[in-house]
Design a protein around this motif. Structure first.
Motif, PDB file in Angstrom:
ATOM      1  N   LYS A   1     -63.822  17.881   9.515  1.00 14.24           N
ATOM      2  CA  LYS A   1     -64.205  17.267  10.785  1.00 14.24           C
ATOM      3  C   LYS A   1     -64.082  18.258  11.938  1.00 14.24           C
ATOM      4  O   LYS A   1     -64.949  18.323  12.813  1.00 14.24           O
ATOM      5  CB  LYS A   1     -63.341  16.033  11.078  1.00 14.24           C
ATOM      6  N   LEU A   2     -63.001  19.020  11.935  1.00 11.87           N
ATOM      7  CA  LEU A   2     -62.787  20.016  12.980  1.00 11.87           C
ATOM      8  C   LEU A   2     -63.877  21.085  12.943  1.00 11.87           C
ATOM      9  O   LEU A   2     -64.421  21.460  13.993  1.00 11.87           O
ATOM     10  CB  LEU A   2     -61.410  20.657  12.834  1.00 11.87           C
ATOM     11  N   ASN A   3     -64.234  21.546  11.776  1.00 10.92           N
ATOM     12  CA  ASN A   3     -65.311  22.538  11.644  1.00 10.92           C
ATOM     13  C   ASN A   3     -66.640  21.974  12.123  1.00 10.92           C
ATOM     14  O   ASN A   3     -67.396  22.654  12.823  1.00 10.92           O
ATOM     15  CB  ASN A   3     -65.424  23.029  10.199  1.00 10.92           C
ATOM     16  N   ALA A   4     -66.930  20.726  11.764  1.00 12.05           N
ATOM     17  CA  ALA A   4     -68.181  20.096  12.208  1.00 12.05           C
ATOM     18  C   ALA A   4     -68.194  19.970  13.725  1.00 12.05           C
ATOM     19  O   ALA A   4     -69.209  20.235  14.370  1.00 12.05           O
ATOM     20  CB  ALA A   4     -68.348  18.727  11.552  1.00 12.05           C
ATOM     21  N   TYR A   5     -67.056  19.592  14.307  1.00  6.15           N
ATOM     22  CA  TYR A   5     -66.951  19.466  15.761  1.00  6.15           C
ATOM     23  C   TYR A   5     -67.164  20.819  16.436  1.00  6.15           C
ATOM     24  O   TYR A   5     -67.893  20.926  17.426  1.00  6.15           O
ATOM     25  CB  TYR A   5     -65.586  18.889  16.134  1.00  6.15           C
ATOM     26  N   GLN A   6     -66.537  21.862  15.902  1.00  6.79           N
ATOM     27  CA  GLN A   6     -66.682  23.198  16.480  1.00  6.79           C
ATOM     28  C   GLN A   6     -68.126  23.695  16.380  1.00  6.79           C
ATOM     29  O   GLN A   6     -68.647  24.281  17.324  1.00  6.79           O
ATOM     30  CB  GLN A   6     -65.730  24.186  15.802  1.00  6.79           C
ATOM     31  N   LEU A   7     -68.781  23.432  15.247  1.00  6.71           N
ATOM     32  CA  LEU A   7     -70.181  23.833  15.097  1.00  6.71           C
ATOM     33  C   LEU A   7     -71.071  23.081  16.086  1.00  6.71           C
ATOM     34  O   LEU A   7     -71.984  23.657  16.681  1.00  6.71           O
ATOM     35  CB  LEU A   7     -70.660  23.589  13.667  1.00  6.71           C
TER      36      LEU A   7
ATOM     37  N   LYS B   1     -70.124  21.899  19.017  1.00  7.20           N
ATOM     38  CA  LYS B   1     -69.846  22.461  20.339  1.00  7.20           C
ATOM     39  C   LYS B   1     -70.566  23.798  20.526  1.00  7.20           C
ATOM     40  O   LYS B   1     -71.115  24.063  21.601  1.00  7.20           O
ATOM     41  CB  LYS B   1     -68.335  22.677  20.534  1.00  7.20           C
ATOM     42  N   ILE B   2     -70.582  24.628  19.519  1.00  5.36           N
ATOM     43  CA  ILE B   2     -71.274  25.919  19.597  1.00  5.36           C
ATOM     44  C   ILE B   2     -72.762  25.700  19.796  1.00  5.36           C
ATOM     45  O   ILE B   2     -73.399  26.352  20.630  1.00  5.36           O
ATOM     46  CB  ILE B   2     -70.983  26.771  18.334  1.00  5.36           C
ATOM     47  N   ASP B   3     -73.346  24.751  19.050  1.00  8.01           N
ATOM     48  CA  ASP B   3     -74.775  24.437  19.207  1.00  8.01           C
ATOM     49  C   ASP B   3     -75.070  23.926  20.618  1.00  8.01           C
ATOM     50  O   ASP B   3     -76.078  24.311  21.226  1.00  8.01           O
ATOM     51  CB  ASP B   3     -75.218  23.391  18.178  1.00  8.01           C
ATOM     52  N   GLU B   4     -74.208  23.056  21.143  1.00 10.04           N
ATOM     53  CA  GLU B   4     -74.399  22.530  22.497  1.00 10.04           C
ATOM     54  C   GLU B   4     -74.315  23.646  23.535  1.00 10.04           C
ATOM     55  O   GLU B   4     -75.099  23.685  24.479  1.00 10.04           O
ATOM     56  CB  GLU B   4     -73.366  21.450  22.805  1.00 10.04           C
ATOM     57  N   GLU B   5     -73.366  24.563  23.357  1.00  8.63           N
ATOM     58  CA  GLU B   5     -73.235  25.693  24.287  1.00  8.63           C
ATOM     59  C   GLU B   5     -74.470  26.582  24.238  1.00  8.63           C
ATOM     60  O   GLU B   5     -74.959  27.035  25.277  1.00  8.63           O
ATOM     61  CB  GLU B   5     -71.984  26.516  23.959  1.00  8.63           C
ATOM     62  N   GLU B   6     -74.961  26.843  23.035  1.00  8.58           N
ATOM     63  CA  GLU B   6     -76.169  27.657  22.903  1.00  8.58           C
ATOM     64  C   GLU B   6     -77.351  26.977  23.575  1.00  8.58           C
ATOM     65  O   GLU B   6     -78.155  27.630  24.242  1.00  8.58           O
ATOM     66  CB  GLU B   6     -76.474  27.929  21.426  1.00  8.58           C
ATOM     67  N   SER B   7     -77.463  25.663  23.434  1.00  4.86           N
ATOM     68  CA  SER B   7     -78.532  24.918  24.096  1.00  4.86           C
ATOM     69  C   SER B   7     -78.378  24.984  25.606  1.00  4.86           C
ATOM     70  O   SER B   7     -79.348  25.216  26.327  1.00  4.86           O
ATOM     71  CB  SER B   7     -78.532  23.454  23.648  1.00  4.86           C
TER      72      SER B   7
END
Length: 157
Positions: free
Chosen positions: A35-41, A43-49
């Motif tokens: 779950k933590l890894n999915a959340y971090q991924l 967040k990274i996608d949202e930041e890139e967007s």
């Protein structure tokens, strides 16, 4: 001898229980880690967007003798391209006819607006025939999308 058997059975039971608890705990930790890894991924996608998005908005600055400057600015994290400013009210004009708001010429589309930059559109209000609110549609392109839109209402008085 029977005491030894009871002791062995209890020890075996304790070892089995410890192994079962270890695997349950390990499974729970792996789920949390997943779950933590999915959340971090995410967040990274949202930041890139977000880093690809421009955010174009406006503000009205009062001047002397009915002059108003419509300041268009970019608060996003990426440059905005091909910015169009469309006045949605029917009382806006570009000449001295019967309109209530006269908009001076400005480049359209405005080709490029970096982050934290702005450009101004000069407007003049008729003192006795002015309106209170001006409705404007802003459209632009950025690295995230070619069809961004923001409709904004500006108080002129």
């Amino acid at each position: 001898m029977s005491m030894d058997i009871v002791s062995i059975v209890l020890s075996a039971f304790a070892i089995a229980l410890t192994i079962i608890m270890y695997f349950k705990h390990d499974k729970r930790l792996k789920k949390q880690e997943e779950k933590l890894n999915a959340y971090q991924l995410k967040k990274i996608d949202e930041e890139e967007s977000e880093n690809k998005k421009a955010q174009v908005k406006g503000n009205v600055i009062k001047g002397d003798k009915g002059r108003r400057d419509l300041r268009i600015y970019n608060t996003g994290k990426a440059p905005a391209k091909n910015i169009y400013v469309e006045f949605l009210d029917n009382y806006v004009g570009h000449d001295n006819s019967a309109e209530k708001v006269i908009v001076m010429d400005y480049p359209t589309p405005y080709e490029f607006l970096n982050t934290n930059d702005h450009f101004d559109i000069i407007m003049h209000l008729y003192a006795y025939n002015s309106t209170d609110v001006l409705k404007v549609r802003l459209t632009w392109e950025d690295d995230f999308s070619n069809q961004n839109e923001h409709i904004q209402h500006f108080k002129l008085t």
